[in-house]
Design a protein around this motif. Sequence first.
Motif, PDB file in Angstrom:
ATOM      1  N   HIS A  11       0.682  -1.261   0.011  1.00  0.00           N
ATOM      2  CA  HIS A  11       0.035   0.011   0.075  1.00  0.00           C
ATOM      3  C   HIS A  11       0.661   1.522  -0.016  1.00  0.00           C
ATOM      4  O   HIS A  11       0.505   2.279   0.526  1.00  0.00           O
ATOM      5  N   ARG A  12       1.788   1.347  -0.855  1.00  0.00           N
ATOM      6  CA  ARG A  12       2.616   2.559  -1.028  1.00  0.00           C
ATOM      7  C   ARG A  12       1.736   3.454  -1.778  1.00  0.00           C
ATOM      8  O   ARG A  12       1.188   2.847  -2.706  1.00  0.00           O
ATOM      9  N   TYR A  13       1.547   4.839  -1.230  1.00  0.00           N
ATOM     10  CA  TYR A  13       0.567   5.781  -1.731  1.00  0.00           C
ATOM     11  C   TYR A  13       1.431   6.139  -3.215  1.00  0.00           C
ATOM     12  O   TYR A  13       2.406   6.343  -3.147  1.00  0.00           O
ATOM     13  N   GLY A  14       0.503   6.460  -4.109  1.00  0.00           N
ATOM     14  CA  GLY A  14       0.967   6.674  -5.504  1.00  0.00           C
ATOM     15  C   GLY A  14       0.246   6.236  -6.530  1.00  0.00           C
ATOM     16  O   GLY A  14      -0.585   5.207  -6.368  1.00  0.00           O
ATOM     17  N   LYS A  15       0.261   6.867  -7.760  1.00  0.00           N
ATOM     18  CA  LYS A  15      -0.064   6.258  -9.189  1.00  0.00           C
ATOM     19  C   LYS A  15       0.957   5.861  -9.751  1.00  0.00           C
ATOM     20  O   LYS A  15       2.020   5.832  -9.405  1.00  0.00           O
ATOM     21  N   ALA A  16       0.375   4.810 -10.639  1.00  0.00           N
ATOM     22  CA  ALA A  16       1.709   3.891 -11.250  1.00  0.00           C
ATOM     23  C   ALA A  16       2.880   4.651 -11.632  1.00  0.00           C
ATOM     24  O   ALA A  16       4.175   4.148 -11.562  1.00  0.00           O
ATOM     25  N   PRO A  17       2.730   5.822 -12.355  1.00  0.00           N
ATOM     26  CA  PRO A  17       4.005   6.396 -12.827  1.00  0.00           C
ATOM     27  C   PRO A  17       4.957   6.820 -11.495  1.00  0.00           C
ATOM     28  O   PRO A  17       6.132   6.901 -11.867  1.00  0.00           O
ATOM     29  N   ASP A  18       4.214   7.146 -10.356  1.00  0.00           N
ATOM     30  CA  ASP A  18       5.099   7.289  -9.417  1.00  0.00           C
ATOM     31  C   ASP A  18       5.872   6.192  -8.968  1.00  0.00           C
ATOM     32  O   ASP A  18       6.868   6.384  -7.978  1.00  0.00           O
ATOM     33  N   PHE A  19       5.775   4.936  -9.340  1.00  0.00           N
ATOM     34  CA  PHE A  19       6.736   3.859  -8.895  1.00  0.00           C
ATOM     35  C   PHE A  19       7.759   3.473  -9.978  1.00  0.00           C
ATOM     36  O   PHE A  19       8.091   2.416  -9.980  1.00  0.00           O
ATOM     37  N   SER A  20       7.910   4.607 -10.872  1.00  0.00           N
ATOM     38  CA  SER A  20       8.700   3.983 -11.773  1.00  0.00           C
ATOM     39  C   SER A  20      10.203   4.087 -11.306  1.00  0.00           C
ATOM     40  O   SER A  20      11.337   3.319 -11.796  1.00  0.00           O
ATOM     41  N   ASP A  21      10.449   4.663 -10.116  1.00  0.00           N
ATOM     42  CA  ASP A  21      11.873   4.465  -9.409  1.00  0.00           C
ATOM     43  C   ASP A  21      11.607   3.683  -8.009  1.00  0.00           C
ATOM     44  O   ASP A  21      12.236   3.871  -7.086  1.00  0.00           O
ATOM     45  N   ASP A  22      10.595   2.847  -8.221  1.00  0.00           N
ATOM     46  CA  ASP A  22      10.343   2.189  -6.887  1.00  0.00           C
ATOM     47  C   ASP A  22      10.038   0.607  -7.204  1.00  0.00           C
ATOM     48  O   ASP A  22       8.952   0.198  -7.362  1.00  0.00           O
ATOM     49  N   TYR A  23      10.977  -0.365  -7.332  1.00  0.00           N
ATOM     50  CA  TYR A  23      10.956  -1.703  -7.488  1.00  0.00           C
ATOM     51  C   TYR A  23      11.418  -2.454  -6.255  1.00  0.00           C
ATOM     52  O   TYR A  23      12.589  -2.668  -6.147  1.00  0.00           O
ATOM     53  N   VAL A  24      10.494  -3.091  -5.591  1.00  0.00           N
ATOM     54  CA  VAL A  24      10.974  -4.031  -4.148  1.00  0.00           C
ATOM     55  C   VAL A  24      10.994  -5.343  -4.938  1.00  0.00           C
ATOM     56  O   VAL A  24       9.902  -5.768  -5.432  1.00  0.00           O
ATOM     57  N   VAL A  25      12.121  -5.886  -4.655  1.00  0.00           N
ATOM     58  CA  VAL A  25      12.078  -7.163  -5.041  1.00  0.00           C
ATOM     59  C   VAL A  25      12.532  -8.091  -3.774  1.00  0.00           C
ATOM     60  O   VAL A  25      13.239  -7.740  -3.006  1.00  0.00           O
ATOM     61  N   PHE A  26      11.837  -9.055  -3.358  1.00  0.00           N
ATOM     62  CA  PHE A  26      11.930  -9.845  -2.266  1.00  0.00           C
ATOM     63  C   PHE A  26      11.709 -11.230  -2.385  1.00  0.00           C
ATOM     64  O   PHE A  26      10.881 -11.785  -3.284  1.00  0.00           O
ATOM     65  N   ALA A  27      12.485 -11.965  -1.552  1.00  0.00           N
ATOM     66  CA  ALA A  27      12.422 -13.485  -1.707  1.00  0.00           C
ATOM     67  C   ALA A  27      12.104 -14.011  -0.204  1.00  0.00           C
ATOM     68  O   ALA A  27      12.101 -13.351   0.950  1.00  0.00           O
ATOM     69  N   MET A  28      11.304 -15.111  -0.377  1.00  0.00           N
ATOM     70  CA  MET A  28      10.476 -15.682   0.922  1.00  0.00           C
ATOM     71  C   MET A  28      10.185 -17.292   0.943  1.00  0.00           C
ATOM     72  O   MET A  28       9.589 -17.573   0.030  1.00  0.00           O
ATOM     73  N   PRO A  29      10.823 -17.866   1.852  1.00  0.00           N
ATOM     74  CA  PRO A  29      10.387 -19.139   1.972  1.00  0.00           C
ATOM     75  C   PRO A  29       9.036 -19.586   2.411  1.00  0.00           C
ATOM     76  O   PRO A  29       8.469 -18.690   3.334  1.00  0.00           O
ATOM     77  N   SER A  30       8.460 -20.693   2.194  1.00  0.00           N
ATOM     78  CA  SER A  30       7.163 -20.800   2.595  1.00  0.00           C
ATOM     79  C   SER A  30       7.421 -21.887   3.845  1.00  0.00           C
ATOM     80  O   SER A  30       7.931 -22.922   3.568  1.00  0.00           O
ATOM     81  N   LYS A  31       6.659 -21.538   4.975  1.00  0.00           N
ATOM     82  CA  LYS A  31       6.853 -22.723   6.363  1.00  0.00           C
ATOM     83  C   LYS A  31       6.450 -23.997   6.058  1.00  0.00           C
ATOM     84  O   LYS A  31       5.286 -24.246   5.538  1.00  0.00           O
TER      85      LYS A  31
END
Lengths: 282, 223
Positions: B6-26
């Motif tokens: 829920h980061r606030y903004g419109k799609a173009p606002d995220f052009s410099d915002d790419y979160v990449v994350f890895a997660m194991p499943s319990k």
Amino acid sequence: MQIDPKKCVACSNCVPVCPMGAIYVDPAFNRATINYDECVECGTCFRGMSQEHLNPTLVRAVRGVAKLFRFRFDPEPDVCPTGAFVMEDLEWPRIARRVFSDPLVEHESTGITGRGTEEVKTNDVAQRVSVGAVGYVIAFGRPGTGVRFHQIQTMTMALAECGVMFEPKNPISHLMLDTRTGALKEDLLNEKILSAIVEIKTTTAEVERVLSTVMEVSGKIDTVVAVGVSTRCDENGEDDLLAPLLSELGYSFERAKTNMGLGRITNVQKEGQGDQHLASVR
Amino acid sequence: MTNTLHRYGKAPDFSDDYVVFAMPSKGNNDEGSLEKLKTFLTICARHNPSNMGASGQSSYRPSRSLNPGVHWSRDLSPDFKTVIDGVKKTGTAGAVFNSKEKAVACLQEVVDQDLGLSVNISTSVEGAKEAGEACGIHRHSVEYSLGFSDPHDRLPRGQLLELATMCGHGMVAFSFAQKMVDMVREGRRTPEQAVATLSRFCPCGVYNPSRAMRLIEAARTHQ
């Protein structure tokens, strides 16, 4: 959370740091003070601020001289100069505040930190939301408002009336007296927390009803509600069901969390376990 | 957990915002996942992320025993090595990139390594889809943010919301974001100092200093 009055020098650095606005400098004795009822035990003041361990008497004297001559005292804004915050041991029901507000505390019910579950973040492995199913994460209290459990209960009871299925491993579901009514444990109801997430699952046919219930109840509770809606994509990575439906219902969605499908089961499976997961699609 | 939906903004606002994350499943692929998470973070570090974190430790972090001398010379650079070395328990590991190109390059290497962990991208709907396609993979699942419902007008103006919601756990207070904006406008802090200060409050390491810098630079001349 407590502030040691012997150490506090009333620099007020911590006042804007508190996400709940629960810290203020009490003019009666010139020390930072916590509004205990508004504090959600998130630990932002204790953990987020760097700590120096300066002599409080010396700091007060320097600040007093600067104040006398109207000098601007301009320290680093995220520092407690005397390490005055004390994270105290909490008892039930107040401990629920820390469990739901401090992101570094692990929930017993989920075994992971944070307020929700793995949601669709591990859906490529756990198969939690299948094709045609819709998962919902309904977040309360953030950003920056907080929420009391009785407000969450207003929502869970309304959702229970819709006949939805609450995610059993979710921390809020864990606090329900009865998932058929959505009622939460009574002694918790007035506790304030920074945020919580209710997770439910339905079919696509129920999306309109569920979302309209969520929006209607949001108007009745004095907090902020944020909704995430998830589904499984088809083999080409397309979502031809949920996204068009949401658009048709008038919801806009700019941002998403997207599972890229790289996970697979690697744990050694015990006999009879995990057969349903073996079809996990890369 | 990182909580970046829920980061606030419109799609173009995220052009410099790419979160990449890895997660194991319990119970599914968490055995032996510590080393895989470290490998994931090592890959991320090679692609010049703006920030990263795991095990409640960010590349920008507060100090429990700060030397008063740092008031005049505080380190503003991210420390990736301590984050990677500090992965002590399994969970979410994430990095934030300030361009799609960097996120794609990182994702491609993660795909090639075939770690077996679930990997997610949190950004605009189309941005994540395109990043996957650039690496030859399709989306498995998607969770859309429908934004905030705020019928009681509890939230501040958009600029502060953008700054504060980059910590999805709510550790960056609106009042503190406002204070940092004010300090920059008054010439009491540089934008670099302000964003490093804000980033230290996000223990997951997914606060985006690059995006915060853009927002604060814009706020400096026009509130």
